[in-house]
Design a protein around this motif. Structure first.
Motif, mmCIF file in Angstrom:
data_model
loop_
_atom_site.group_PDB
_atom_site.id
_atom_site.type_symbol
_atom_site.label_atom_id
_atom_site.label_comp_id
_atom_site.label_asym_id
_atom_site.label_seq_id
_atom_site.Cartn_x
_atom_site.Cartn_y
_atom_site.Cartn_z
ATOM 1 N N ALA A 236 0.785 -1.355 0.074
ATOM 2 C CA ALA A 236 0.078 -0.004 0.098
ATOM 3 C C ALA A 236 0.763 1.342 -0.012
ATOM 4 O O ALA A 236 0.439 2.370 -0.466
ATOM 5 N N LYS A 237 1.830 1.306 0.492
ATOM 6 C CA LYS A 237 3.098 2.289 0.432
ATOM 7 C C LYS A 237 3.161 2.832 -0.923
ATOM 8 O O LYS A 237 3.612 3.967 -1.083
ATOM 9 N N LEU B 155 -5.006 -0.954 -5.138
ATOM 10 C CA LEU B 155 -6.345 -1.479 -4.310
ATOM 11 C C LEU B 155 -6.041 -1.981 -3.041
ATOM 12 O O LEU B 155 -6.896 -1.673 -2.154
ATOM 13 N N CYS B 156 -4.498 -2.108 -2.497
ATOM 14 C CA CYS B 156 -4.268 -2.482 -1.183
ATOM 15 C C CYS B 156 -4.385 -1.006 -0.441
ATOM 16 O O CYS B 156 -4.814 -1.098 0.904
ATOM 17 N N ALA B 157 -3.926 0.075 -1.018
ATOM 18 C CA ALA B 157 -3.964 1.374 -0.246
ATOM 19 C C ALA B 157 -5.377 1.741 -0.211
ATOM 20 O O ALA B 157 -5.606 2.324 1.008
ATOM 21 N N SER B 158 -6.174 1.553 -1.233
ATOM 22 C CA SER B 158 -7.549 2.073 -1.122
ATOM 23 C C SER B 158 -8.311 1.218 -0.029
ATOM 24 O O SER B 158 -9.132 1.707 0.752
ATOM 25 N N PHE B 159 -8.145 -0.314 -0.101
ATOM 26 C CA PHE B 159 -8.880 -0.886 0.778
ATOM 27 C C PHE B 159 -8.455 -0.661 2.328
ATOM 28 O O PHE B 159 -9.317 -0.628 3.206
ATOM 29 N N GLN B 160 -7.148 -0.602 2.450
ATOM 30 C CA GLN B 160 -6.736 -0.185 3.776
ATOM 31 C C GLN B 160 -7.264 1.095 4.350
ATOM 32 O O GLN B 160 -7.732 1.163 5.365
#
Length: 440
Positions: free
Chosen positions: A247-248, A304-309
């Protein structure tokens, strides 16, 4: 609960689960005692005088997939510890499989406890008490640690202190920092998500809890859906840690997740199943758009990871803010002395801590996060909770045989309906965590 289990390398079978574990853990404890005695015969020890005036508690943790043991003193010093992680085994299996977790606990518990004692340069007879997690958790795992600890207490005539796993998480911060009662505590892990006020060592007021999944559980499942293990850099990381790292590199505003879960409910409870369903729909659409093959990782995985987090942590922070307003309304914590303790495996996430810092700054709270090592499951937190109870003279078992595991156990007094009845709205009070997101 009836089933048929077999002891590894043995032809014996037992139909009653309770009898199976009592007999098995008795065998393990006896073997442990003999092994420890044998290892001491040719060694000279000069440890007794160092701790003559202090209490010492051994903590044993087997509530899920890690076997932990530690000894702490009354000042919060870690005298000795040992931990066996099952992470790689369960990563290869695609998730935690309870019977495998149980077998690994049985295989390692004697060695882990013995190593903790040896690292502390102590013997069983030097201990003031033994504490072990008895609730809540996976039943097959809980049984191993509970019966092992009970057998040690019986054989050595040492008091037994049953521990509530979530209470231990909640009080760990008091071991490393001055945190006076009462305080607000947020626990977020692979098995739980709850918000409570800690009034005393054994008195908690539950303001909210997850009505479906736990955040750590959802993070792990999303990481598997995104096939992050196929990326060499993340192949040995837990799902939650893999999402945090990837996500970074992503944009938290790249994908839209719509309204906050439970936005129509003015309480402090949490829900993560809807977010999980939305991320799955995003992934399916992206896979079609990019013609992704079976083992390939999406080029948009970081976004996707950043938005979900962002969506997941934003939901937790919004429910937390309502909890803080409720605490203020009810004057449950003195103004000027308000602290939020955050623990559990998800609390290790640096992005989550950043969001929590923003909320605490806006609401007049001091954020207290134990070191990551103490946020995840470990024997240290069990030992410290045992020590706090031992020092206060509460929670020591009067009848060891009467103590049994409780796979499902709530934390403290349930105040959720009272929170809901206060009808606290956040429409004009919501805290901004990120710039306005764009639709994808």
């Amino acid at each position: 609960m009836l089933n048929r289990f077999s002891v590894k390398n043995s032809s014996f079978h037992y139909n009653n689960l309770g009898c199976y574990y009592k007999l098995l853990c008795n065998m393990v404890a006896v073997g442990f005692s003999k092994s420890l005695l044998k290892s001491k015969r040719n060694e000279r020890h000069f440890h007794t005088s160092r701790y003559l005036s202090q209490s010492l508690v051994l903590g044993i943790e087997t509530s899920c997939d890690d076997t932990g043991a530690a000894i702490v003193d009354s000042k919060g010093n870690i005298i000795g510890e040992a931990l066996h992680s099952q992470l790689q085994t369960h990563l290869e299996m695609g998730g935690i499989i309870p019977p495998i977790a149980r077998d690994l606990h049985i295989e390692n518990i004697s060695r882990i406890v013995e190593t903790a004692l040896q690292n502390a340069d102590l013997e069983i007879k030097d201990l003031s008490a033994i504490a072990a997690t008895v609730k809540p958790g996976m039943p097959l795992s809980l049984l191993v640690g509970t019966h092992f600890a009970k057998q040690l207490c019986k054989k050595s005539n040492i008091p037994f202190i049953p521990i509530h796993h979530m209470e231990a998480h909640a009080l760990t911060a008091r071991m490393v920092e001055k945190v006076d009662f009462p305080f607000l505590v947020l626990l977020a892990s692979g098995g739980h998500c709850l918000l409570a006020v800690a009034n005393k060592i054994d008195e908690f007021l539950l303001l909210g809890e997850s009505i479906d999944n736990a955040p750590g559980e959802v993070l792990d499942k999303v990481a598997r859906r995104l096939k992050l293990r196929n990326l060499p850099a993340f192949s040995t990381l837990s799902g939650g840690k893999a999402i945090e790292e990837l996500a970074k590199q992503g944009d938290a505003t790249a994908f839209e997740f719509g309204n906050q879960p439970m936005y129509k409910y003015n309480d402090c409870s949490f829900s993560f199943s809807g977010l999980r369903a939305k991320i799955h729909r995003h992934v399916e659409r992206e896979e079609k758009n990019h013609n992704v093959e079976a083992d390939q990782v999406l080029p948009s995985a970081a976004n996707l990871c950043a938005s979900f987090q962002h969506a997941l942590f934003g939901h937790i922070c919004r429910r937390l803010q309502r909890g803080m307003l409720y605490v203020d309304m009810k004057q449950m914590i003195p103004e000027g002395a308000r602290k939020l303790v955050v623990s559990g495996g998800v609390a290790c996430n640096s992005h989550f801590r950043k969001y929590l810092s923003i909320v605490c700054a806006e609401m007049g709270y001091t954020l207290v996060c134990p070191p990551p090592k103490l946020c995840t499951d470990n024997g240290i937190m069990i030992a410290w909770n045992g020590m706090e109870k031992w020092t206060a003279g509460v929670g020591v078992a009067k009848d060891i045989d009467a103590i049994d595991i409780e796979p499902k156990a709530t934390l403290g007094i349930n105040m959720i309906e009272d929170v809901r009845s206060c009808n606290i709205s956040l429409k004009k009070k919501g805290i901004k965590l990120l710039p306005k997101k764009v639709k994808c």
